[in-house]
Structures are given as C-alpha cells and as structure tokens.
Design an enzyme around this catalytic site. Structure first.
Site, PDB file in Angstrom:
ATOM      1  CB  THR A  92      -0.921   0.032   1.246  1.00 28.04           C
ATOM      2  OG1 THR A  92      -0.099  -0.074   2.417  1.00 28.04           O
ATOM      3  CG2 THR A  92      -1.936  -1.084   1.242  1.00 28.04           C
ATOM      4  CB  THR A 128       1.164  -1.789   7.232  1.00 24.83           C
ATOM      5  OG1 THR A 128       2.108  -2.505   8.016  1.00 24.83           O
ATOM      6  CG2 THR A 128       0.616  -0.626   8.029  1.00 24.83           C
ATOM      7  CB  CYS A 262       7.839  -0.003   7.904  1.00 20.24           C
ATOM      8  SG  CYS A 262       7.960  -1.588   7.058  1.00 20.24           S
TER       9      CYS A 262
HETATM   10  C1  UGA Z   1       9.931  -1.778  11.341  1.00 17.75           C
HETATM   11  C2  UGA Z   1       9.491  -2.209  12.745  1.00 17.75           C
HETATM   12  O1  UGA Z   1      10.618  -2.294  13.622  1.00 17.75           O
HETATM   13  C3  UGA Z   1       8.790  -3.576  12.688  1.00 17.75           C
HETATM   14  O2  UGA Z   1       8.299  -3.910  13.986  1.00 17.75           O
HETATM   15  C4  UGA Z   1       7.616  -3.476  11.712  1.00 17.75           C
HETATM   16  O3  UGA Z   1       6.927  -4.694  11.581  1.00 17.75           O
HETATM   17  C5  UGA Z   1       8.156  -3.080  10.344  1.00 17.75           C
HETATM   18  O4  UGA Z   1       8.806  -1.798  10.461  1.00 17.75           O
HETATM   19  C6  UGA Z   1       6.979  -2.988   9.403  1.00 17.75           C
HETATM   20  O5  UGA Z   1       6.124  -2.121   9.602  1.00 17.75           O
HETATM   21  O6  UGA Z   1       6.826  -3.847   8.541  1.00 17.75           O
HETATM   22  P1  UGA Z   1      12.030  -2.317   9.739  1.00 17.75           P
HETATM   23  O7  UGA Z   1      11.472  -1.266   8.829  1.00 17.75           O
HETATM   24  O8  UGA Z   1      12.477  -3.607   9.173  1.00 17.75           O
HETATM   25  O9  UGA Z   1      10.942  -2.692  10.875  1.00 17.75           O
HETATM   26  O10 UGA Z   1      13.277  -1.662  10.441  1.00 17.75           O
HETATM   27  P2  UGA Z   1      13.777  -1.302  11.923  1.00 17.75           P
HETATM   28  O11 UGA Z   1      14.748  -2.311  12.367  1.00 17.75           O
HETATM   29  O12 UGA Z   1      12.660  -0.972  12.814  1.00 17.75           O
HETATM   30  O13 UGA Z   1      14.603   0.043  11.585  1.00 17.75           O
HETATM   31  C7  UGA Z   1      13.928   1.212  11.079  1.00 17.75           C
HETATM   32  C8  UGA Z   1      14.911   2.360  10.993  1.00 17.75           C
HETATM   33  O14 UGA Z   1      15.305   2.801  12.293  1.00 17.75           O
HETATM   34  C9  UGA Z   1      16.206   2.026  10.250  1.00 17.75           C
HETATM   35  O15 UGA Z   1      16.556   3.113   9.421  1.00 17.75           O
HETATM   36  C10 UGA Z   1      17.220   1.827  11.369  1.00 17.75           C
HETATM   37  O16 UGA Z   1      18.541   2.066  11.008  1.00 17.75           O
HETATM   38  C11 UGA Z   1      16.733   2.848  12.380  1.00 17.75           C
HETATM   39  N1  UGA Z   1      17.141   2.550  13.768  1.00 17.75           N
HETATM   40  C12 UGA Z   1      16.627   1.472  14.426  1.00 17.75           C
HETATM   41  C13 UGA Z   1      18.035   3.391  14.410  1.00 17.75           C
HETATM   42  O17 UGA Z   1      18.505   4.404  13.824  1.00 17.75           O
HETATM   43  N2  UGA Z   1      18.385   3.119  15.706  1.00 17.75           N
HETATM   44  C14 UGA Z   1      17.867   2.072  16.389  1.00 17.75           C
HETATM   45  O18 UGA Z   1      18.210   1.907  17.600  1.00 17.75           O
HETATM   46  C15 UGA Z   1      16.985   1.219  15.741  1.00 17.75           C
END
Ligand code: UGA
Length: 432
Positions: A92, A128, A262
């Site tokens: 989406t 989502t 996401c």
């Molecule tokens: C995210 C959510 O964490 C999942 O729970 C959710 O299911 C998913 O989106 C979704 O909606 O499908 P994801 O997009 O795979 O998962 O990535 P994350 O690991 O959450 O990281 C997102 C962003 O935050 C990245 O750019 C990452 O580098 C950043 N981040 C994450 C940080 O800068 N610091 C952190 O401590 C953690």
C-alpha cells in the site's frame, strides 16, 4: 476444508517481504500454503527454490517448504478455491495524488478472491493497511459468508523469520470471536500473548507501534544533535536513560535518521488519517520533521568536516541500505544523505555489501577500501559489521583526507587513532 487434517489451508496473496516470510514460516509450522503473486517471473524463481529477497533463514525455509509439498507458488487465483484463510500481504505505497496510502492492489485482489473463495473463508489483512481497510473490504466483497479480519505483522527486515516464529505478540482484530479464534489457529505452535480486539483497533495498533518507535528514534537523534552542540556524549546519555525500564535500552541507537519501507510510510499515513479526522497529532508530526532535520544535520556535519569545499570534494560513503542485514535501500537515510551531498555538488563514491548497484544514485566502489581512494572524507552511514571489522591501516593508506565521520558509532576509536586517522562519531566525544 484443508487437505491437512484439522488445520486450515492458507493462501498468501502478495509475495514480498511479509508475504514470502509468512508463507514460508507457516509451511514450516506444518500448514498447507499456496502463495499467489501477479509477477510470473517471481513465481518461477520461487518455485525454483530461490528467494528474490535477502532475509536471514528464509531461503532454507523456502526450499524445505517446497520439498515438503506444503508450499507452492502460483499466479492463478483459482488455486484459492479450497482455502480457509487468505492472508493479504500486498503493498500500500504512499500516493502523492491521494496524499495517503494507495489501496488499489488490495482492492483488486479482493475482487478476484470474491470469485474463487469457498463458503465461510476468512480474508485477513496482514501487511500494513490504512485504518478502516477491514471495514471497507468487508463491504467491497459483498459476500456475507466471508469475514475480513485484521492481523498486522510486526516483522523487521533482516530478522523477519525469527520475528514471525518467535513474536512478542499477536494482534487479531475481528468483528466476531469465532472468526478471531480461527485466525489464531494459524499460529498453533507459537507461544506469544494474543491481543484480541476490534478490527479498527488492530489496524491502529500497527501504525501506533511504528510511530512510537520512530518517535523514540527522533528523540534520541535530537539529543544527539544537542550532544554535538554542547560536547556531551550520546552513548552515556542513552545508557543513563535506557536503564530506566520505563524507557528501555532498545531503539536508542543514534544514527543518520530512520528510514526503510515502513516508518516513513506509516508515520505519514497516521498523520494523514489524523488530519482527515480533524485530530492533529503534534508529537508524530514533529518526530517526522525532526527526522528530516537529522538528515540535514548529518549533511552539515559532513560539510564542516570536509577539508575542502564540498563542490571540489570526493566523499567516500560506506553503507547504502537503510540498515544492516538487508539489501533494501527504500527510504534509506544513507541515500537521503547522499542526495543532500549531491545537491551541494560533492562527488560521492559508495560501497555497500548488499545494495544493488541499480538502486544507487552514485558510482559504486568495487570494495570497501577502493571507496576510500583519493577521498577527502569517509562517512559511515549504515552499521554493517564489515565496516566495524575493516582494516583501518589500509583505510589510512588509501584515504587522502585521513578523517572518518561515523554516524553509526561502529568504528573502533582506539584502532582509528592507532592507524593515524581522525575519527568523529555522531554525538560522541572524541576518544581521550
Ligand atoms: C519496522 C518495525 O521495527 C517492525 O516492527 C515493523 O513490523 C516493520 O517496520 C513494518 O512495519 O513492517 P524495519 O522497517 O524492518 O521494521 O526496520 P527497523 O529495524 O525498525 O529500523 C527502522 C529504521 O530505524 C532504520 O533506518 C534503522 O537504522 C533505524 N534505527 C533502528 C536506528 O537508527 N536506531 C535504532 O536503535 C533502531
């Protein structure tokens, strides 16, 4: 009913990150799964046992699922004729025209399922979807025997398989408890608390979780900018606040900003929903803006640290994916920083161990050290372990500017100093 005694037969529609992971994991749990996608090339590749996406452990589950006969891929919706439960895992994407998520793929799939599904099947929105989609699809399908339920996924790219098989929680939103119970039956064998609720709340839980996490990151990144300004150390600050269990240590790692497929999409969708209903969400609006400010801050710091004017500089970048452990560059902070450097006329060379060269806006270096050749500054934008393990003596020999700007705090300050490199880490004090 199912070919697999007593267990529901599953169809998964849409074989992207969420769909493929769900299909392979459910087959692993012993369910009979038919996965459908309109992309015939992808279907061929999957039936040949090769995953089009990089995801830890997924290819093994795919191969095992195919070999067991419990997992199959097709483009033909007729294959859903004996299905008990269909998981919709379709994209989406944000639509600029509609200023909100584009639901056309989901609607089209439901119209095709309407013709095929047996009596009393359940359609579940898994990827989502905007708040209110379950209700809209229940009306759209015009089959009173079919129920539409919401069962949002909480998979992270890079750890999607373990997130599916060992979830923190399962959320099921349905209008009737027997429908919710049938959906819960899919997860037999998985131990996790289940939140049963109405579909609207289930849909809102997904957006609220991602927006909360994004806000937490914007918060720590704001403090990072303050640390840079006043000379405090973000790692100490994060440790000091995170040890309060009400705050928690996870999701406090500072970085160049949050991205991926996401968080940016979901925060925007929630803001859009709220504005449309007249309920402004100032915390989330600010978190979104604050993330853009972080990207600007990183670009400004690069400009300050570069020994030459940016329009004459060659900047080496390590990292292009939105985080480590994935080949996904969608909404990657690394690429957004690179875009800002290009706007300032810098020459940028990037190395990433997984990103596809076609997804990069600049020249890709063949290896981690070649990226450094003749560069005025090396910037680390993604936290790949191989960057932490790099031989800094070789880097020092090849990097003309002898300076590293590490926005992920993964380069070892002692090793950098020993190699004769000047290391600046986002929000951190220089090594003593
Ligand atoms: C995210 C959510 O964490 C999942 O729970 C959710 O299911 C998913 O989106 C979704 O909606 O499908 P994801 O997009 O795979 O998962 O990535 P994350 O690991 O959450 O990281 C997102 C962003 O935050 C990245 O750019 C990452 O580098 C950043 N981040 C994450 C940080 O800068 N610091 C952190 O401590 C953690």
């Amino acid at each position: 009913m199912s070919r697999n005694a007593g267990r529901p037969a599953i169809a998964v529609v849409g074989v992207g990150y969420v769909g493929l992971t769900s299909a392979a994991c459910l087959a692993h749990l012993g369910l009979d799964v038919t996965a459908i996608d309109i992309d015939e090339n992808k279907i061929r590749q999957l039936n040949g046992g090769s995953s089009p996406i990089m995801e830890l452990g997924l290819n093994q589950l795919l191969v095992a699922g195919l070999a067991s006969g419990r997992l199959r891929f097709t483009s033909d919706y007729a294959a859903t004729a004996n299905t008990d439960i269909v998981l919709l895992c379709l994209p989406t994407p944000h639509s600029e025209r509609e200023n909100g998520p584009d639901l056309s793929a989901v609607r089209a799939a439901v119209m095709r399922l309407r013709e095929q599904l047996p009596l009393d099947a359940i359609i579940v929105t898994k990827s989502t979807v905007p708040v209110g989609t379950q209700r809209a699809l229940q009306e759209l399908i015009e089959r009173p025997d079919i129920s539409v339920a919401s069962n949002p996924e909480f998979l992270r790219e890079g750890t999607a398989v373990s997130d599916f098989l060992e979830p923190d929680r399962i959320v099921i939103g349905a209008d009737h408890q027997p429908v919710a119970d049938r959906v819960a039956g899919i997860y037999r064998g998985i131990t996790a608390p289940i939140t049963f609720c109405d579909p609207l709340s289930a849909e809102l839980i997904k957006y609220s979780a991602n927006s909360f996490l994004a806000t937490k990151l914007s918060y720590i990144n704001e403090l990072t900018r303050l640390c840079d300004r006043i000379g405090a150390d973000i790692e100490s600050v994060a440790e000091g606040i995170g040890s309060d269990p009400r705050i928690g240590t996870s999701f406090l790692a500072p970085g160049p900003g949050w991205g991926g497929s996401c968080f940016p999409k979901d925060t925007r969708a929630l803001m859009h929903l709220a504005r449309r209903t007249g309920q402004y969400l100032p915390v989330i609006e600010s978190a979104y803006q604050s993330n853009l400010d972080q990207l600007d801050h990183i670009a400004d710091r690069i400009q300050q640290l570069c020994p030459t004017r940016l329009d004459r500089a060659r900047i080496a970048v390590w990292g292009a994916t939105f985080k480590a452990g994935t080949d996904d560059t969608r909404q990657s902070p690394a690429l957004q920083v690179i875009d800002r450097l290009i706007d300032r006329d810098a020459t940028v060379v990037v190395y990433d161990p997984a990103a596809k060269t076609d997804d990069l806006p600049v020249v890709a270096a063949p290896d981690i050290y070649a990226a450094c050749d003749e560069a005025d500054l090396l910037v680390v934008l993604t936290e790949w372990p191989e960057f932490a393990d790099a031989d800094l003596t070789t880097v020092a020999q090849r990097l003309a500017g002898k300076t590293i700007y590490d926005t992920r705090q993964i380069v070892d300050p002692v090793k950098a100093a020993d190699a004769g490199l000047y290391l600046v880490q986002l929000g951190r004090l220089p090594a003593a």
